[in-house]
Design an enzyme around this catalytic site. Structure first.
Site, PDB file in Angstrom:
ATOM      1  N   TRP A  10       0.822  -1.219   0.000  1.00  0.00           N
ATOM      2  CA  TRP A  10       0.000   0.000   0.000  1.00  0.00           C
ATOM      3  C   TRP A  10       0.854   1.267   0.000  1.00  0.00           C
ATOM      4  O   TRP A  10       0.333   2.368  -0.124  1.00  0.00           O
ATOM      5  CB  TRP A  10      -0.937   0.004   1.213  1.00  0.00           C
ATOM      6  CG  TRP A  10      -1.983  -1.074   1.170  1.00  0.00           C
ATOM      7  CD1 TRP A  10      -2.074  -2.116   0.265  1.00  0.00           C
ATOM      8  CD2 TRP A  10      -3.100  -1.226   2.054  1.00  0.00           C
ATOM      9  NE1 TRP A  10      -3.168  -2.896   0.542  1.00  0.00           N
ATOM     10  CE2 TRP A  10      -3.820  -2.374   1.637  1.00  0.00           C
ATOM     11  CE3 TRP A  10      -3.548  -0.508   3.158  1.00  0.00           C
ATOM     12  CZ2 TRP A  10      -4.976  -2.810   2.297  1.00  0.00           C
ATOM     13  CZ3 TRP A  10      -4.697  -0.943   3.810  1.00  0.00           C
ATOM     14  CH2 TRP A  10      -5.404  -2.080   3.382  1.00  0.00           C
ATOM     15  N   LYS A  11       2.138   1.122   0.224  1.00  0.00           N
ATOM     16  CA  LYS A  11       3.051   2.283   0.285  1.00  0.00           C
ATOM     17  C   LYS A  11       2.506   3.315   1.278  1.00  0.00           C
ATOM     18  O   LYS A  11       1.868   2.936   2.246  1.00  0.00           O
ATOM     19  CB  LYS A  11       3.275   2.846  -1.122  1.00  0.00           C
ATOM     20  CG  LYS A  11       3.697   1.738  -2.110  1.00  0.00           C
ATOM     21  CD  LYS A  11       4.187   2.236  -3.425  1.00  0.00           C
ATOM     22  CE  LYS A  11       4.582   1.044  -4.305  1.00  0.00           C
ATOM     23  NZ  LYS A  11       5.150   1.420  -5.603  1.00  0.00           N
ATOM     24  N   HIS A  98      12.719  -2.574  -1.153  1.00  0.00           N
ATOM     25  CA  HIS A  98      11.911  -1.962  -2.214  1.00  0.00           C
ATOM     26  C   HIS A  98      12.705  -0.854  -2.899  1.00  0.00           C
ATOM     27  O   HIS A  98      13.463  -0.136  -2.237  1.00  0.00           O
ATOM     28  CB  HIS A  98      10.601  -1.415  -1.641  1.00  0.00           C
ATOM     29  CG  HIS A  98       9.622  -1.088  -2.719  1.00  0.00           C
ATOM     30  ND1 HIS A  98       9.696   0.081  -3.439  1.00  0.00           N
ATOM     31  CD2 HIS A  98       8.591  -1.797  -3.240  1.00  0.00           C
ATOM     32  CE1 HIS A  98       8.723   0.080  -4.347  1.00  0.00           C
ATOM     33  NE2 HIS A  98       8.046  -1.044  -4.254  1.00  0.00           N
ATOM     34  N   GLY A 237       1.255  -2.605  -6.391  1.00  0.00           N
ATOM     35  CA  GLY A 237       1.215  -1.284  -5.778  1.00  0.00           C
ATOM     36  C   GLY A 237      -0.161  -0.656  -5.968  1.00  0.00           C
ATOM     37  O   GLY A 237      -1.117  -0.978  -5.265  1.00  0.00           O
ATOM     38  N   GLY A 238      -0.255   0.238  -6.932  1.00  0.00           N
ATOM     39  CA  GLY A 238      -1.482   1.014  -7.164  1.00  0.00           C
ATOM     40  C   GLY A 238      -2.760   0.193  -7.173  1.00  0.00           C
ATOM     41  O   GLY A 238      -3.750   0.563  -6.516  1.00  0.00           O
TER      42      GLY A 238
HETATM   43  P1  13P Z   1       2.780  -0.436  -9.032  1.00  0.00           P
HETATM   44  O1  13P Z   1       1.955  -1.723  -9.085  1.00  0.00           O
HETATM   45  O2  13P Z   1       1.990   0.742  -8.612  1.00  0.00           O
HETATM   46  O3  13P Z   1       3.569  -0.241 -10.287  1.00  0.00           O
HETATM   47  O4  13P Z   1       3.853  -0.651  -7.857  1.00  0.00           O
HETATM   48  C1  13P Z   1       4.593  -1.825  -7.809  1.00  0.00           C
HETATM   49  C2  13P Z   1       5.328  -1.851  -6.533  1.00  0.00           C
HETATM   50  O5  13P Z   1       6.224  -1.025  -6.305  1.00  0.00           O
HETATM   51  C3  13P Z   1       4.956  -2.867  -5.539  1.00  0.00           C
HETATM   52  O6  13P Z   1       5.874  -2.916  -4.502  1.00  0.00           O
END
Ligand code: 13P
Length: 253
Positions: A10-11, A98, A237-238
């Protein structure tokens, strides 16, 4: 044999309420899905939302991971979180290495090796991320960059520690850009990594280690990427921030 894994990173997204809502939506979605025994689903919310996510997934097959940790046991490291603290709230997995940690926060291979050791010593599972920059791919250095990241971060470990390692190949040029590695590019790199594990360790380690792909995985491309022989799932990610999208990606595995 290795697991198939879909993990959502989820960052730095979701406040407390948003996290609660998303966990609830995902819990409902996953409950209705027939997951194979060898398939795992993980989410990695920001630190402050981890206790709530752990609590709310207790009766679900969703597992909760942290996005980072400090290498020390404890001490004067203002703003940091240790492996022991994560364990104490029921988190069993941590993402390390990461590309955003490597580039924005300047985490080096040497630091990551220390973090890896701390996580292993504390019994945490690690989702270890690595991947080349666009310039590395353009210059044809992508295999050597990946090899070097794996060697420096992980290859000091004993074979037994690999029970606690999941690999996540995330080409930096594909993260958050909408540009995905083609399924063939992903397979080529994953096969290279598996061969590296076989040569450095054993066939058992190579066969049992899950290698995830990450970088702009979406419902529209997940199935094709996951269909490749050495791609054991994805680090998302997104698309992990939207319950419907994440559900569709889980269904693709
Ligand atoms: P995205 O799926 O948003 O490109 O991000 C990938 C990611 O960094 C997962 O750790």
């Amino acid at each position: 044999m290795r697991n198939k894994i879909v993990a959502g990173n989820w960052k730095m997204n979701t406040n407390f309420k948003e996290s609660k809502t998303l966990v609830k939506q995902l819990r409902r979605a996953v409950k209705k899905m027939p997951l194979d025994d060898d398939t795992r689903v993980l989410i990695a919310p920001p630190f402050v939302n981890l206790p709530s996510a752990v609590k709310r997934t207790r009766k679900s097959s969703i597992e909760v991971a942290a996005q980072n940790m400090h290498q020390a046991i404890n001490g004067a490291f203002t703003g940091e979180v240790s492996a022991g603290m994560l364990k104490s709230i029921g988190v069993k997995t941590v993402i390390l290495g990461h590309s955003e940690r490597r580039t924005i926060f300047e985490e080096t291979d040497a630091l990551l090796a220390e973090k890896v050791d701390a996580a292993i010593a504390n019994g945490l599972e690690i989702i270890f991320c690595f991947g080349e920059l666009l310039e590395d791919r353009k210059s044809g250095n992508h295999f050597s960059v990946v090899e070097s990241q794996l060697k420096s971060g992980l290859f000091h470990l004993e074979s037994i520690a690999w029970n606690q390692i999941v690999l996540a190949y995330e080409p930096v040029w594909a993260i958050g850009t909408g540009e995905t590695a083609s399924p063939e590019q992903a397979q080529e790199m994953h096969a290279f990594i598996r061969k590296l594990l076989q040569d450095t360790y054993t066939t058992v380690v190579a066969d049992n280690t899950s290698i995830l792909y990450g970088g702009s995985v979406k419902p529209a491309n997940a199935k094709e990427i996951f269909s490749k022989k050495d791609v054991d799932g994805g680090l998302i990610g997104g698309a992990a921030l939207n319950a419907e999208d994440f559900k569709a990606i889980i269904a693709a595995i």
